[in-house]
Scaffold this active site. Sequence first.
Site, PDB file in Angstrom:
ATOM      1  CD  GLU A 193       0.066   3.261   4.964  1.00  0.00           C
ATOM      2  OE1 GLU A 193       0.130   4.400   4.457  1.00  0.00           O
ATOM      3  OE2 GLU A 193      -0.727   2.968   5.876  1.00  0.00           O
TER       4      GLU A 193
ATOM      5  CG  ASP B 113       2.351  -8.844  -1.299  1.00  0.00           C
ATOM      6  OD1 ASP B 113       2.207  -7.617  -1.293  1.00  0.00           O
ATOM      7  OD2 ASP B 113       3.213  -9.431  -1.983  1.00  0.00           O
TER       8      ASP B 113
ATOM      9  CG  HIS C  78      -1.890   1.113   1.273  1.00  0.00           C
ATOM     10  ND1 HIS C  78      -3.119   1.041   0.671  1.00  0.00           N
ATOM     11  CD2 HIS C  78      -1.824   2.360   1.824  1.00  0.00           C
ATOM     12  CE1 HIS C  78      -3.780   2.170   0.859  1.00  0.00           C
ATOM     13  NE2 HIS C  78      -3.000   2.993   1.554  1.00  0.00           N
TER      14      HIS C  78
END
Length: 537
Positions: free
Chosen positions: A515, A506, A461
């Site tokens: 993230e 993932d 992310h």
Amino acid sequence: MPSRVSKSIFCNQVGYLTSGDKRFWIQAREAQPFALHTPDGQAVFAGLTKPVGGDWYVGDFTALRVPGTYVLTVGSLEARVVVHRRAYGDVLEAMLRFFDYQLCGVALPEEDAGPWAHAPCHTSDAKVLGTERAVACPGGWHDAGDYGKYTVPAAKAVADLLLAHEYFPAALAHVRPMRSVHREPHLPPALEVAREEIAWLLTMQDPATGGVYHKVSTPSFPPLDTRPEDDTAPLIMSPISYAATATFCAAMAHAALVYRAHDPALASCCTDAAQRAYAWLSEHEMRPFRNPDGIFTGEYGDRELRDELLWASSAMLRMTGDSAWARVCEPLLDLDLAWELGWADVALYGVMEYLRAPSAAVSGDVRSKVKSRLLRELDALAAMAESHPFGIPMRDEDFIWGSNMVLLNRAMAFLLAEGVGVLHPAAHTVAQRAADYLFGANPLGQCYVTGFGQQPVRQPHHRPSVADDVDDPVPGMVAGGPNRNLQDEIARAKLAGRPAMTAYMDHQDSYSTNEVAIYWNSPAVFVVAGLLEAGGR
């Protein structure tokens, strides 16, 4: 009952240091023989796995100290392992260069950034919320997968890099930052990189009051596929906060000390900034920050602020060597605060600054008492690691948002303690287990770093990595890791019921597990540099 071996060998996919511990894990019902061979089939090591809890077994080949690439076999399973004196050299460089990829306000040229190059971004002034005042606050690092710049986590990341430079300069000396984007390329690598964030932090201090603005960001996060230069919403500077001012004060006092020998002008600016920030703290109450109406970016709120005051006071003590500061921070050391290295719980930074202050400026009795508590804290973490199948100081409840940071912070604590004479026998074992876990020795076989290992993070992310036209993400980024709280929609849909240590996916939409953040990479730089420096001797 016939033996049952898992489908995978869980090992450190980045490699093993020649003189360091070397372990791998499997799931089985009983001990299994294992062997290592050269690629052409020459046997070099053989052993038997041992139980470490549940159905987990560990194999140890620490005695193999000949550099090379080997094939590890357990029954019909195979894994490639590398043994090298500088096994972590490339990943350490990538982890530090991540901060350059996060640089804001400048172009990242293709000569340095490769396919992740981009044009200048966020170059406009920021308007102070509720006023018509515009402030120039260029530079610094994008905080995480978004483009906000936040004072509180920035202070932690800067402190970690400064500590890495102070503790492990030899390991970091080989690292090459992006030379074309730095104003002061003559500095040691970690200081060269950290200087960019320090220069930005200095713009966040209100020149009239000495207080420090909490953050600068657009009102809301842009879509995930937005390139940095395309994020053109107005920049807003959120109000001054106690947490931002205190952590800024601590980071500036630390920087003032470290840069004196390398950049006296910057050190002088940091000294003045720290003094003015502490003056603001002395005149204001401890009030938690909350996002103002209309601001929806990262809050970084914190209800407990006495630990921030401890860090600031201890940093001022170490910077000045004045015993008057000891009388301020020593009562704070008696408080029931969590001695941790997070962005919210920062007391251990204060403890370390106190213990590193000139001995003539502090109470010998208090210093001894602080060291004794520090040793007890490490004993508790070591016991936790001893009872964990993967040898890491984590419990199920510790697998929260950014659990990899929690683990790395705890490994970092052991190595920091060595620098003040608190030597724990488990220090390097815990640090090595943390690196093993991060690099793939975990129940998912997931290397939690982009660009490294046989199973790296591929879909973080991270807006620049999502928005570019490159299949692979920016390398060297540490993902947040398993999060039992499942705080995003796709995690709740796909991971419900999973054990805490496997609550990870993932996927670019799983911001609560996948993230990246500057303050996750910063303790990774410290721990990996520590292992590399110890292993390279």
